[in-house]
Enzyme design. Structure first.
Site, PDB file in Angstrom:
ATOM      1  N   LYS A  21       0.839  -1.176  -0.066  1.00 43.39           N
ATOM      2  CA  LYS A  21       0.030  -0.084  -0.123  1.00 43.39           C
ATOM      3  C   LYS A  21       0.715   1.222  -0.113  1.00 43.39           C
ATOM      4  O   LYS A  21       1.997   1.273   0.448  1.00 43.39           O
ATOM      5  CB  LYS A  21      -0.995   0.025   1.156  1.00 43.39           C
ATOM      6  CG  LYS A  21      -0.223  -0.098   2.665  1.00 43.39           C
ATOM      7  CD  LYS A  21       0.061   1.289   3.189  1.00 43.39           C
ATOM      8  CE  LYS A  21       0.878   1.273   4.368  1.00 43.39           C
ATOM      9  NZ  LYS A  21       1.743   2.598   4.681  1.00 43.39           N
ATOM     10  N   ALA A 101      10.831  -4.913   3.500  1.00 50.30           N
ATOM     11  CA  ALA A 101      10.674  -4.564   5.024  1.00 50.30           C
ATOM     12  C   ALA A 101      10.984  -3.336   5.358  1.00 50.30           C
ATOM     13  O   ALA A 101      12.052  -2.834   4.879  1.00 50.30           O
ATOM     14  CB  ALA A 101      11.201  -5.922   5.791  1.00 50.30           C
ATOM     15  N   GLY A 103      10.058  -0.374   4.729  1.00 49.85           N
ATOM     16  CA  GLY A 103       9.894   0.552   3.531  1.00 49.85           C
ATOM     17  C   GLY A 103       8.618   1.301   3.582  1.00 49.85           C
ATOM     18  O   GLY A 103       8.227   2.110   2.534  1.00 49.85           O
ATOM     19  N   GLY A 104       7.744   1.019   4.665  1.00 56.64           N
ATOM     20  CA  GLY A 104       6.420   2.028   4.906  1.00 56.64           C
ATOM     21  C   GLY A 104       5.237   1.396   3.850  1.00 56.64           C
ATOM     22  O   GLY A 104       4.344   2.145   3.763  1.00 56.64           O
ATOM     23  N   GLY A 108       4.309  -6.392   6.016  1.00 61.39           N
ATOM     24  CA  GLY A 108       4.018  -7.348   7.282  1.00 61.39           C
ATOM     25  C   GLY A 108       2.371  -7.419   7.564  1.00 61.39           C
ATOM     26  O   GLY A 108       1.862  -8.431   7.774  1.00 61.39           O
ATOM     27  N   SER A 109       1.682  -6.157   7.720  1.00 58.68           N
ATOM     28  CA  SER A 109       0.402  -6.014   7.873  1.00 58.68           C
ATOM     29  C   SER A 109      -0.610  -6.446   6.496  1.00 58.68           C
ATOM     30  O   SER A 109      -1.593  -7.337   7.139  1.00 58.68           O
ATOM     31  CB  SER A 109       0.014  -4.635   7.901  1.00 58.68           C
ATOM     32  OG  SER A 109       0.758  -4.029   8.677  1.00 58.68           O
ATOM     33  N   SER A 110      -0.050  -6.565   5.627  1.00 58.77           N
ATOM     34  CA  SER A 110      -0.567  -7.137   4.362  1.00 58.77           C
ATOM     35  C   SER A 110      -0.796  -8.616   4.345  1.00 58.77           C
ATOM     36  O   SER A 110      -1.853  -9.338   4.182  1.00 58.77           O
ATOM     37  CB  SER A 110      -0.072  -6.586   2.997  1.00 58.77           C
ATOM     38  OG  SER A 110      -0.998  -7.282   1.745  1.00 58.77           O
ATOM     39  N   ASP A 142      -2.493  -0.928  10.421  1.00 60.50           N
ATOM     40  CA  ASP A 142      -2.541  -1.170   9.074  1.00 60.50           C
ATOM     41  C   ASP A 142      -3.307  -2.268   8.795  1.00 60.50           C
ATOM     42  O   ASP A 142      -3.782  -2.443   7.355  1.00 60.50           O
ATOM     43  CB  ASP A 142      -1.415  -0.978   8.127  1.00 60.50           C
ATOM     44  CG  ASP A 142      -0.770   0.121   8.374  1.00 60.50           C
ATOM     45  OD1 ASP A 142      -1.534   1.378   8.848  1.00 60.50           O
ATOM     46  OD2 ASP A 142       0.484   0.593   7.965  1.00 60.50           O
TER      47      ASP A 142
HETATM   48  O1  C5P Z   1       0.109  -0.748  15.047  1.00 56.13           O
HETATM   49  P1  C5P Z   1       1.302  -1.083  14.739  1.00 56.13           P
HETATM   50  O2  C5P Z   1       2.122  -2.182  15.320  1.00 56.13           O
HETATM   51  O3  C5P Z   1       1.655  -0.734  13.018  1.00 56.13           O
HETATM   52  O4  C5P Z   1       2.146   0.035  15.388  1.00 56.13           O
HETATM   53  C1  C5P Z   1       3.763   0.074  15.159  1.00 56.13           C
HETATM   54  C2  C5P Z   1       4.054   1.348  16.152  1.00 56.13           C
HETATM   55  O5  C5P Z   1       3.826   2.461  15.662  1.00 56.13           O
HETATM   56  C3  C5P Z   1       3.209   1.714  17.429  1.00 56.13           C
HETATM   57  O6  C5P Z   1       3.814   0.729  18.543  1.00 56.13           O
HETATM   58  C4  C5P Z   1       3.405   3.109  17.566  1.00 56.13           C
HETATM   59  O7  C5P Z   1       4.734   3.284  18.131  1.00 56.13           O
HETATM   60  C5  C5P Z   1       3.509   3.422  16.374  1.00 56.13           C
HETATM   61  N1  C5P Z   1       1.980   3.995  15.827  1.00 56.13           N
HETATM   62  C6  C5P Z   1       1.401   5.170  16.245  1.00 56.13           C
HETATM   63  N2  C5P Z   1       0.261   5.715  16.040  1.00 56.13           N
HETATM   64  C7  C5P Z   1      -0.459   4.819  14.975  1.00 56.13           C
HETATM   65  C8  C5P Z   1      -0.011   3.610  14.486  1.00 56.13           C
HETATM   66  C9  C5P Z   1       1.426   3.298  14.920  1.00 56.13           C
HETATM   67  O8  C5P Z   1       1.919   5.878  17.238  1.00 56.13           O
HETATM   68  N3  C5P Z   1      -1.551   5.305  14.610  1.00 56.13           N
END
Ligand code: C5P
Length: 310
Positions: A21, A101, A103-104, A108-110, A142
Site C-alpha cells: 500500500k 521490510a 519500507g512503509g 507485514g500488515s498485508s 494497518d
Molecule cells: O500498530 P502497529 O504495530 O503498526 O504500530 C507500530 C508502532 O507505530 C506503534 O507501537 C506506535 O509506536 C506507532 N504508531 C502510532 N500511531 C499509529 C500507528 C502506529 O504511534 N496510529
C-alpha cells in the site's frame, strides 16, 4: 488472486496475493494516552505483492522469507489468533516476499490480513467480517485496511475505515528503495521530536482528495497528497531526501510511503515513471495503484467516505 483447489479436505490448497500500500494522505492528529497517534489517512493498494500459500500439514507451521517463526511473524500471529484454542486441522503457510521490510509499504500488515482471510477459508470458518476486523486491529494499525482490500480512509489509529469508491482513478508511480529500512516506531519518534504529533502543516486537503479520487481526477488528487512523516524523515535520511528531490526534479509527484523509507513518484500515466526509472539513483520499480485488490469481493458493510462532511 484467491485460488483454492480441493480434492478432499486434506488436499486443500489456498493461494493469496498480499499487496503493498501507499498512503496518498497521512496526517497525524495528535498523540493519544495509549502512545498511538490519531490519524487521517487515505490508503490505496499497489500491484506489487507478496504471495501466500496454505496447504494441509500435520500441524500449523510457517515458512516465510522473513525467516521468522510462527509466533514471531505477524503472518503466523494472525493464523494463531484465528485458531485461538480451537481444534482445527494443521496447515503449512508459505510466504514469498517481494515487498521490502521497513519500507512503509505495509508488507507485514498485508501478509497478516492475507493470512486471516486464507486461514478463514482453509478452515471453512466463515468468520463474520466485523470479527475479522477486530482481530486485524489487534494485530496492527494497518491490518484492517488490507482486510478491506480496497481504497479506504482510515482514522483513529488506522482501524476506523471508510471505503473510497474510485473505479476511474488511474495513478501510476515509480518506487525508489533507498536501502535504509526505517522502523515505524522510530519514525513516529522523529515526528514527535519535530512537534508534528498534531500536524497542521501543508496544503493537502482530505475531503478534496477523496472527492477527486471518486471523480477519477488524478491530477486533482495529486494536488492534495500529504504525509506528516515527510519532513522528519527527510531531515534525518539524506537518501530519502535524495529520492524526493530526484522524483520532484523529474516531474513526478514525490511522496514518502507511510513512515518511509520507500519513496514514490506519482503520475497520472505510466510513461513518465518508466522514463524516470532509467537514471534513478536507487533500486526502483514501476507500479500501478489498485483501487480494489484482485479477489477482494467480500461484503464489508463499511461506510462510504464520501458521506463525510467536507
Ligand atoms: O500498530 P502497529 O504495530 O503498526 O504500530 C507500530 C508502532 O507505530 C506503534 O507501537 C506506535 O509506536 C506507532 N504508531 C502510532 N500511531 C499509529 C500507528 C502506529 O504511534 N496510529
Amino acid at each position: 488472486m484467491f485460488k483454492a483447489s480441493s480434492r478432499g479436505r486434506c488436499q486443500l490448497m489456498i493461494q493469496r496475493a498480499a499487496p503493498a500500500k501507499i498512503n496518498l494522505y497521512l496526517r497525524t492528529r495528535g498523540e493519544r494516552p495509549d502512545g498511538f497517534h490519531d490519524l487521517d489517512t487515505v490508503m490505496v493498494g499497489l500491484d506489487l505483492a507478496d504471495h501466500l500459500e496454505v496447504e494441509s500439514a500435520p500441524e500449523l507451521t510457517l515458512v516465510s522469507d522473513t525467516g521468522l517463526g510462527l509466533s514471531d511473524d505477524l503472518t503466523g500471529r494472525a493464523a494463531l489468533a484465528l485458531q485461538a484454542g480451537r481444534n482445527l486441522p494443521g496447515a503449512r503457510i508459505r510466504v514469498r516476499k517481494r515487498i521490502p521490510a521497513g519500507g512503509g509499504l505495509g508488507g507485514g500488515s498485508s501478509n497478516a490480513a492475507a493470512a486471516l482471510l486464507a486461514m478463514d477459508a482453509f478452515w471453512g470458518l466463515n468468520t463474520p467480517f466485523p470479527v475479522l476486523l477486530d482481530l486485524a486491529a489487534q494485530l496492527g494499525s494497518d491490518v484492517p485496511f488490507f482486510l478491506a482490500g480496497q481504497s479506504c480512509l482510515a482514522q483513529g489509529r488506522g482501524e476506523r475505515l471508510r471505503l473510497i469508491q474510485a473505479p476511474d482513478l488511474k495513478l501510476c508511480g515509480l518506487l525508489l528503495f533507498p536501502g535504509e529500512p526505517i522502523a515505524t516506531p522510530t519514525a513516529y519518534g522523529w515526528l514527535d521530536e519535530d512537534g508534528l504529533a498534531e500536524d497542521a502543516t501543508g496544503t493537502g486537503e482530505l475531503s478534496t482528495l477523496i472527492q477527486a479520487m471518486a471523480r477519477g481526477d488524478a491530477q486533482g488528487a495529486l494536488r492534495q497528497v500529504h504525509n506528516s512523516f515527510t519532513e522528519p524523515v527527510r531531515r534525518r535520511s539524506p537518501a530519502v531526501a535524495k529520492c524526493l528531490d530526484y522524483l520532484e526534479g523529474a516531474g513526478l509527484c514525490p511522496l514518502l510511503c507511510g513512515s518511509g523509507s520507500t519513496v514514490i513518484g506519482l503520475s497520472a500515466g505510466s510513461d513518465l515513471p518508466q522514463q524516470v526509472a532509467k537514471n534513478a539513483p536507487y533500486p526502483n520499480q514501476s507500479v500501478k495503484v489498485m483501487g480494489r485488490f484482485p479477489g477482494s469481493d467480500r461484503v464489508t458493510g463499511l461506510p462510504n467516505a464520501l458521506s463525510l462532511r467536507a
